[in-house]
Design an enzyme around this catalytic site. Structure first.
Site, PDB file in Angstrom:
ATOM      1  N   GLU A  38      16.870  33.877  73.608  1.00 23.60           N
ATOM      2  CA  GLU A  38      16.136  35.318  72.932  1.00 23.60           C
ATOM      3  C   GLU A  38      15.498  34.895  72.025  1.00 23.60           C
ATOM      4  O   GLU A  38      15.574  35.102  70.662  1.00 23.60           O
ATOM      5  CB  GLU A  38      17.420  35.917  72.780  1.00 23.60           C
ATOM      6  CG  GLU A  38      18.195  36.320  73.897  1.00 23.60           C
ATOM      7  CD  GLU A  38      19.026  37.660  73.798  1.00 23.60           C
ATOM      8  OE1 GLU A  38      19.368  37.995  72.694  1.00 23.60           O
ATOM      9  OE2 GLU A  38      19.610  38.189  74.897  1.00 23.60           O
ATOM     10  N   GLU A  66      21.452  36.026  81.563  1.00 19.64           N
ATOM     11  CA  GLU A  66      22.556  36.687  80.855  1.00 19.64           C
ATOM     12  C   GLU A  66      22.329  38.085  81.755  1.00 19.64           C
ATOM     13  O   GLU A  66      21.098  38.595  81.544  1.00 19.64           O
ATOM     14  CB  GLU A  66      22.434  36.856  79.417  1.00 19.64           C
ATOM     15  CG  GLU A  66      22.917  35.600  78.878  1.00 19.64           C
ATOM     16  CD  GLU A  66      22.592  35.767  77.180  1.00 19.64           C
ATOM     17  OE1 GLU A  66      22.831  36.964  76.733  1.00 19.64           O
ATOM     18  OE2 GLU A  66      22.409  34.758  76.664  1.00 19.64           O
TER      19      GLU A  66
HETATM   20  O1  AHR Z   1      26.216  37.530  75.477  1.00 18.12           O
HETATM   21  C1  AHR Z   1      26.301  37.987  74.250  1.00 18.12           C
HETATM   22  C2  AHR Z   1      24.861  37.725  73.544  1.00 18.12           C
HETATM   23  O2  AHR Z   1      23.915  38.403  74.322  1.00 18.12           O
HETATM   24  C3  AHR Z   1      24.273  36.401  73.603  1.00 18.12           C
HETATM   25  O3  AHR Z   1      24.670  35.466  72.637  1.00 18.12           O
HETATM   26  C4  AHR Z   1      22.652  36.870  73.341  1.00 18.12           C
HETATM   27  O4  AHR Z   1      21.980  35.921  74.144  1.00 18.12           O
HETATM   28  C5  AHR Z   1      22.765  38.082  74.051  1.00 18.12           C
HETATM   29  O5  AHR Z   1      21.916  38.863  72.999  1.00 18.12           O
END
Ligand code: AHR
Length: 548
Positions: free
Chosen positions: A222, A347
């Site tokens: 991110e 994710e």
């Molecule tokens: O999964 C939790 C968080 O969500 C992660 O660390 C981040 O990459 C995302 O914003």
């Protein structure tokens, strides 16, 4: 438009429109739908091989994911294999976890990999990213490994975990707070052949003579946020720099560029333009481009207390994955028309508030409900349908946070409904995805307060030799769907159905009722080239057909 495409387009729009009209007029629902719902599996239209890595996982040093969830320690009364929770190993192995991403997430860009190697008693304790950096978080950080990470679980332990469960390791490097040199020295520590470099000797001194052969390396996480607050252009420059001339030690390294959140197409377009600004050759250094998408509950964000409207709202927001995938894929094509770079969703999941049944410093820990299982199923179906685009996806996260497959606390351990979906879908891994059309009465829903329609049935299908699997979601809260299933190009000899549903939409597993939501096996009367099957309300079904 070919005849075949015209037929598909007709089935996909006209029937569902007519049927929703019938429903809106109050036609006797289940019977009216029976003749309106149709699934066609087109065996002569393969999409591509479903990468087993689409069924991947994500582990971050966050709350109770690593400490307690995975790592209990060799001396623990919790049954373990070299410090790793045995029950987790046993259940995870059964679903073929092709790949696991670690150590973050946002944590990755605060992590110094050197802290996590060598003699455990000499490893430093560090403040965990999630303990002190988010003053707005709704859970209190208390002392313990959740706040001060002892670094007991480091690179060697992660590799041990991957080996125990049969997964490939995917390591996310630190771009925000460590120089590029650390990334290539971490690669060297993992992959340098025995006796070659000082890093290889450092590894051997920990008892690990053989290299770890880590292929997947993420370049930050991110970058538009916790990964460094970069612009897309700045990150493209960093990506080129961090991946330039990295020694590979004979391992085919697959660098993964961190991408945007959700539907931020602009980030993708700008990143690829900037990456290729000095020539399209830069694309050869990128294996995958990883974006994130979380859907989450609204209101008080409770994972297991919600209304029927909330049920549809979450499913409709999860369904955005379809357009998010195609949007980014199209944006990537502007600079990468031959699609050298594949899409990764490293994710994803439904994000709710943490449960009061688990320690507050475990942050977003809860056992998801049947609703989350449908989110998992429709998301995995989306990935299967885009098997030609998606090289990997990692559900966030494995245990004790967000869309977890497991909940663990001390000696208690359960699987969530999400686990059952992964188990039911496991046979899709490595199979050939087949174009499949779904026509069913649509459902009028509200998404984020806006009126929308949600499909009445959706799913995916794949073939491996004489085995055909169709996975189907019926999102309707109360009505079954009786559908005619047509096989174009094959004949079914026999079938079995596995169904995940529950009488209550909010049903979930708990330490006291670990099997409140569990799949059941059903014999399905599926023979020939066309047959009828009824999908219960609020259900996920895996139909496994043996072809004649
Ligand atoms: O999964 C939790 C968080 O969500 C992660 O660390 C981040 O990459 C995302 O914003």
């Amino acid at each position: 438009m070919t005849t075949r495409m015209r037929r598909r387009a007709f089935l996909g729009t006209t029937l569902s429109g007519t049927a929703s009209l019938l429903l809106a007029r109050g036609a006797p629902a289940a019977r009216a739908q029976a003749r309106e719902s149709r699934i066609e599996i087109l065996l002569d239209e393969p999409i591509g091989t479903i990468a087993p890595e689409i069924y991947g996982h994500f582990v971050e040093h966050l709350g109770g994911v690593v400490y307690d969830g995975i790592w209990v320690g060799e001396e623990s009364r919790v049954p373990n294999v070299a410090g790793i929770r045995r029950a987790l190993i046993d259940r995870l192995r059964t679903i073929n976890p092709a790949v696991i991403r670690w150590p973050g997430g946002c944590f990755a860009d605060s992590y110094d990999w050197r802290d996590g190697i060598g003699a455990p008693e000499r490893r430093p304790r560090r403040t965990d990213f999630w303990a002190d950096t988010r003053p707005s978080q709704d859970r209190t950080a208390t002392a313990g490994p959740q706040r001060f990470d002892p670094n007991r679980f480091g690179t060697n332990e992660f590799i041990r975990f991957c080996r125990l469960v049969g997964a490939a390791p995917y390591i996310a490097g630190n771009v925000r707070s460590l120089p590029a040199k650390d990334l290539y020295q971490w690669i060297e520590y993992c992959n340098a052949p025995p006796g070659s470099t000082t890093m290889a000797e450092t590894r051997a001194a920990t008892g690990e003579e053989a290299p770890f052969d880590v292929r997947y390396w993420g370049v930050g996480n991110e970058p538009w946020g916790c990964g460094g607050n970069f612009t897309a252009e700045e990150y493209a420059t960093e990506f080129r720099r961090y991946t330039a001339w990295v020694p590979k030690f004979g391992v085919p390294i697959r660098f993964i560029a961190a991408g945007p959140n959700g539907g931020d197409r602009d980030w993708t377009t700008r990143f690829f333009r900037a990456l290729t600004a000095r020539g399209a050759g830069a694309l050869n250094g990128v294996y995958g481009f990883a974006m994130h998408y979380y859907c989450g509950s609204t209101g008080d964000r409770n994972a297991v207390e919600f209304t029927t409207a909330d049920w549809y709202d979450l499913l409709a927001r999860a369904d955005r994955m379809e357009s998010i995938v195609t949007t980014h894929w199209d944006a990537m094509a502007e600079s990468d028309p031959s699609h050298k770079v594949k899409l990764i969703v490293d994710e994803w999941g439904a994000w709710h508030a943490g449960s009061a049944d688990l320690p507050p410093n475990y942050l977003w820990a809860y056992s998801g409900s049947l609703r989350d299982a449908l989110v998992a199923a429709l998301t995995l179906d989306t990935f299967n349908r885009h098997a030609d685009k998606i090289a990997m996806a990692n559900v966030a996260q494995l245990v004790n946070t967000i869309h977890s497959l497991f909940v663990a606390h001390e000696d208690r351990f359960i699987v969530t409904p999400n686990f059952h979906v992964f188990s039911m879908y496991a046979a899709h891994q490595g199979a050939t995805a087949l174009r499949t059309t779904f026509a069913a009465p649509t459902i009028a829903v509200n998404r984020d307060g806006q009126p929308r329609t949600l499909w009445g049935l959706n799913g995916s299908a794949s073939r491996r030799g004489s085995e055909l699997m169709a996975t189907v979601v019926n999102p309707h809260a109360t009505e079954p769907r009786e559908a005619t299933i047509v096989l174009r190009g094959a004949t079914a000899r026999e079938a079995r159905a596995t169904v995940l549903t529950a009488a209550d939409l909010r049903a979930h597993n708990s330490f006291d009722r670990p099997d409140a939501v569990a799949p059941v096996e059903r014999v399905a009367a599926a023979r020939g080239t066309s047959f009828v099957h009824t999908f219960p309300p609020a259900s996920v079904t895996a139909l496994r057909l043996t072809l004649a």
